[in-house]
Design a protein around this motif. Structure first.
Motif, PDB file in Angstrom:
ATOM      1  N   MET A 148      28.355  24.032  50.060  1.00 45.83           N
ATOM      2  CA  MET A 148      27.059  23.410  49.827  1.00 45.83           C
ATOM      3  C   MET A 148      26.857  22.192  50.736  1.00 45.83           C
ATOM      4  SD  MET A 148      25.343  22.427  46.150  1.00 45.83           S
ATOM      5  CE  MET A 148      26.656  21.280  45.717  1.00 45.83           C
ATOM      6  N   LEU A 149      27.920  21.387  50.909  1.00 48.65           N
ATOM      7  CA  LEU A 149      27.837  20.212  51.767  1.00 48.65           C
ATOM      8  C   LEU A 149      27.596  20.609  53.215  1.00 48.65           C
ATOM      9  CD1 LEU A 149      28.114  17.181  52.267  1.00 48.65           C
ATOM     10  CD2 LEU A 149      30.604  17.507  52.374  1.00 48.65           C
ATOM     11  N   GLY A 150      28.350  21.622  53.689  1.00 44.97           N
ATOM     12  CA  GLY A 150      28.159  22.060  55.068  1.00 44.97           C
ATOM     13  C   GLY A 150      26.762  22.590  55.306  1.00 44.97           C
ATOM     14  N   ALA A 151      26.254  23.411  54.388  1.00 48.70           N
ATOM     15  CA  ALA A 151      24.904  23.964  54.532  1.00 48.70           C
ATOM     16  C   ALA A 151      23.857  22.860  54.471  1.00 48.70           C
ATOM     17  CB  ALA A 151      24.654  25.002  53.447  1.00 48.70           C
ATOM     18  N   TRP A 152      24.072  21.885  53.607  1.00 52.72           N
ATOM     19  CA  TRP A 152      23.119  20.767  53.498  1.00 52.72           C
ATOM     20  C   TRP A 152      23.081  19.949  54.778  1.00 52.72           C
ATOM     21  CZ3 TRP A 152      24.112  15.388  53.387  1.00 52.72           C
ATOM     22  CH2 TRP A 152      22.988  14.596  53.110  1.00 52.72           C
TER      23      TRP A 152
ATOM     24  N   VAL B  44      29.685  18.564  62.066  1.00 53.65           N
ATOM     25  CA  VAL B  44      30.274  19.091  60.835  1.00 53.65           C
ATOM     26  C   VAL B  44      31.721  19.504  61.082  1.00 53.65           C
ATOM     27  CG1 VAL B  44      30.090  20.842  59.029  1.00 53.65           C
ATOM     28  CG2 VAL B  44      28.011  19.871  60.035  1.00 53.65           C
ATOM     29  N   LEU B  45      31.966  20.191  62.198  1.00 54.56           N
ATOM     30  CA  LEU B  45      33.338  20.571  62.536  1.00 54.56           C
ATOM     31  C   LEU B  45      34.200  19.346  62.798  1.00 54.56           C
ATOM     32  CD1 LEU B  45      32.814  23.641  64.902  1.00 54.56           C
ATOM     33  CD2 LEU B  45      33.593  23.653  62.528  1.00 54.56           C
ATOM     34  N   LEU B  46      33.608  18.340  63.421  1.00 57.02           N
ATOM     35  CA  LEU B  46      34.365  17.119  63.723  1.00 57.02           C
ATOM     36  C   LEU B  46      34.786  16.406  62.440  1.00 57.02           C
ATOM     37  CD1 LEU B  46      35.423  15.375  66.033  1.00 57.02           C
ATOM     38  CD2 LEU B  46      33.276  14.086  65.938  1.00 57.02           C
ATOM     39  N   LEU B  47      33.942  16.444  61.429  1.00 56.21           N
ATOM     40  CA  LEU B  47      34.292  15.835  60.141  1.00 56.21           C
ATOM     41  C   LEU B  47      35.514  16.515  59.530  1.00 56.21           C
ATOM     42  CD1 LEU B  47      30.743  15.354  58.545  1.00 56.21           C
ATOM     43  CD2 LEU B  47      32.272  13.556  59.381  1.00 56.21           C
TER      44      LEU B  47
ATOM     45  N   ALA C  78      19.945  19.505  57.261  1.00 57.96           N
ATOM     46  CA  ALA C  78      19.438  18.163  57.559  1.00 57.96           C
ATOM     47  C   ALA C  78      19.501  17.858  59.055  1.00 57.96           C
ATOM     48  CB  ALA C  78      20.241  17.126  56.784  1.00 57.96           C
ATOM     49  N   ALA C  79      19.673  18.880  59.867  1.00 65.17           N
ATOM     50  CA  ALA C  79      19.672  18.775  61.326  1.00 65.17           C
ATOM     51  C   ALA C  79      20.885  18.044  61.887  1.00 65.17           C
ATOM     52  CB  ALA C  79      18.382  18.113  61.819  1.00 65.17           C
ATOM     53  N   VAL C  80      21.975  17.995  61.118  1.00 64.86           N
ATOM     54  CA  VAL C  80      23.236  17.482  61.648  1.00 64.86           C
ATOM     55  C   VAL C  80      23.831  18.564  62.553  1.00 64.86           C
ATOM     56  CG1 VAL C  80      25.569  16.710  61.079  1.00 64.86           C
ATOM     57  CG2 VAL C  80      23.632  16.030  59.642  1.00 64.86           C
TER      58      VAL C  80
ATOM     59  N   TRP D 177      29.898  20.877  70.964  1.00 62.84           N
ATOM     60  CA  TRP D 177      29.031  19.779  71.402  1.00 62.84           C
ATOM     61  C   TRP D 177      28.658  19.918  72.874  1.00 62.84           C
ATOM     62  CZ3 TRP D 177      26.849  15.704  68.754  1.00 62.84           C
ATOM     63  CH2 TRP D 177      26.283  14.698  69.543  1.00 62.84           C
ATOM     64  N   ARG D 178      29.667  20.181  73.707  1.00 60.01           N
ATOM     65  CA  ARG D 178      29.444  20.258  75.155  1.00 60.01           C
ATOM     66  C   ARG D 178      28.592  21.461  75.550  1.00 60.01           C
ATOM     67  NH1 ARG D 178      32.719  17.267  78.553  1.00 60.01           N
ATOM     68  NH2 ARG D 178      31.269  18.079  80.112  1.00 60.01           N
ATOM     69  N   THR D 179      28.687  22.544  74.801  1.00 61.28           N
ATOM     70  CA  THR D 179      27.919  23.742  75.143  1.00 61.28           C
ATOM     71  C   THR D 179      26.578  23.810  74.419  1.00 61.28           C
ATOM     72  OG1 THR D 179      29.103  25.010  73.439  1.00 61.28           O
ATOM     73  CG2 THR D 179      29.975  25.089  75.690  1.00 61.28           C
ATOM     74  N   GLY D 180      26.303  22.800  73.597  1.00 65.18           N
ATOM     75  CA  GLY D 180      24.994  22.715  72.953  1.00 65.18           C
ATOM     76  C   GLY D 180      24.727  23.767  71.904  1.00 65.18           C
ATOM     77  N   ILE D 181      25.727  24.076  71.086  1.00 62.59           N
ATOM     78  CA  ILE D 181      25.524  25.058  70.029  1.00 62.59           C
ATOM     79  C   ILE D 181      24.747  24.430  68.878  1.00 62.59           C
ATOM     80  CG2 ILE D 181      26.712  26.374  68.223  1.00 62.59           C
ATOM     81  CD1 ILE D 181      28.851  27.042  70.231  1.00 62.59           C
ATOM     82  N   HIS D 182      23.665  25.080  68.506  1.00 59.55           N
ATOM     83  CA  HIS D 182      22.817  24.612  67.411  1.00 59.55           C
ATOM     84  C   HIS D 182      22.473  25.792  66.509  1.00 59.55           C
ATOM     85  CE1 HIS D 182      22.300  20.642  69.167  1.00 59.55           C
ATOM     86  NE2 HIS D 182      22.026  21.222  70.327  1.00 59.55           N
ATOM     87  N   PRO D 183      22.014  25.518  65.293  1.00 58.89           N
ATOM     88  CA  PRO D 183      21.596  26.617  64.422  1.00 58.89           C
ATOM     89  C   PRO D 183      20.529  27.467  65.093  1.00 58.89           C
ATOM     90  CG  PRO D 183      21.750  24.580  63.173  1.00 58.89           C
ATOM     91  CD  PRO D 183      21.922  24.214  64.612  1.00 58.89           C
TER      92      PRO D 183
END
Length: 241
Positions: free
Chosen positions: A199-203, A214-217, A207-209, A109-115
């Motif tokens: 499948m849930l993680g990829a979805w 996802v890791l926090l969940l 969905a731009a989560v 989160w702090r380093t701004g990692i995104h797909p």
């Protein structure tokens, strides 16, 4: 104190299997391509990359393997020491795993990692740091799974569960690996949990989560499971050994 075998323990391990799929979705689709739990994949990625395969990062695979190794060694020492003192190592293991995943999520989160927005984007130092933390958590989880010894639910690998599931189907069931509704149901649930988690993680990512969410969940689930076991009376959840 060893967790008592039964539906409760099997359910916990199934939940962890589900989170493995979610974690690997983040690892492969965002941080890599790399795995943090399925180290067989990393060994092959590393081998492929070292002989010139494109779009693979030997550094990412190496960092994951190293993080996993550290998590396995330290996790083994931690769980063994807690057990030696007569305390509930399973609770400590779940909480420690949750903390590692939580720190990995916070760093992402702090380093701004995104797909990645395009193909061929190599992982950077911030990716490596998250990979190492998550892989360490998965190394610890593998120690926990080995010590808990729930049949057909290794939590980070479905190959053996799938093999046993198919081999145990009638009318040619292999009786030496166990057959029957109870065995087949557990194997099917194990394979299904991994698939559903992936499948849930990829979805969620599609969905731009944020990957950090996802890791926090997954971290929150591990912490919740550990807290529930800690709050449950010892005589109902654990046995000596």
């Amino acid at each position: 104190m060893k967790p008592r075998a039964g539906v409760a323990l099997t359910s916990v391990m199934m939940a962890l299997t589900l989170t493995t799929g979610m974690i690997e979705a983040v690892s492969f689709l965002v941080l890599g391509p790399v795995f943090t739990a399925v180290q067989t994949g990393n060994l092959l990625f590393l081998a492929f990359a070292l002989v010139g395969a494109t779009d693979l990062s030997p550094a990412a695979s190496g960092v994951s393997i190293a993080g996993f190794a550290v998590g396995t060694v330290l996790g083994s020492r931690l769980e063994s020491e807690v057990d030696r003192r007569g305390n509930r190592w399973f609770v400590v293991a779940l909480l420690a795993e949750g903390v590692l995943l939580g720190v990995g999520a916070l760093l992402a989160w702090r380093t701004g990692i995104h797909p990645p927005t395009g193909s061929g984007e190599p992982p950077t130092g911030r990716h490596f740091a998250v990979i190492a933390l998550v892989a360490a958590a998965m190394g610890l989880r593998n120690v926990t799974a080995l010590r808990a010894s729930v049949p057909d639910v290794p939590t980070t690998l479905s190959t053996r569960a799938l093999t046993a599931l198919l081999s145990g189907l009638p009318p040619t069931a292999d009786t030496r690996i166990g057959s029957g509704a109870r065995h087949e149901g557990r194997r099917l649930a194990s394979v299904g949990a991994m698939f559903t988690g992936g499948m849930l993680g990829a979805w969620l990512l599609d969905a731009a989560v944020a990957p950090a969410v996802v890791l926090l969940l997954t971290a929150a689930l591990a912490l919740c499971l550990g807290t529930v076991h800690w709050a449950t009376p010892v005589e109902r959840t654990s046995v000596r050994g």
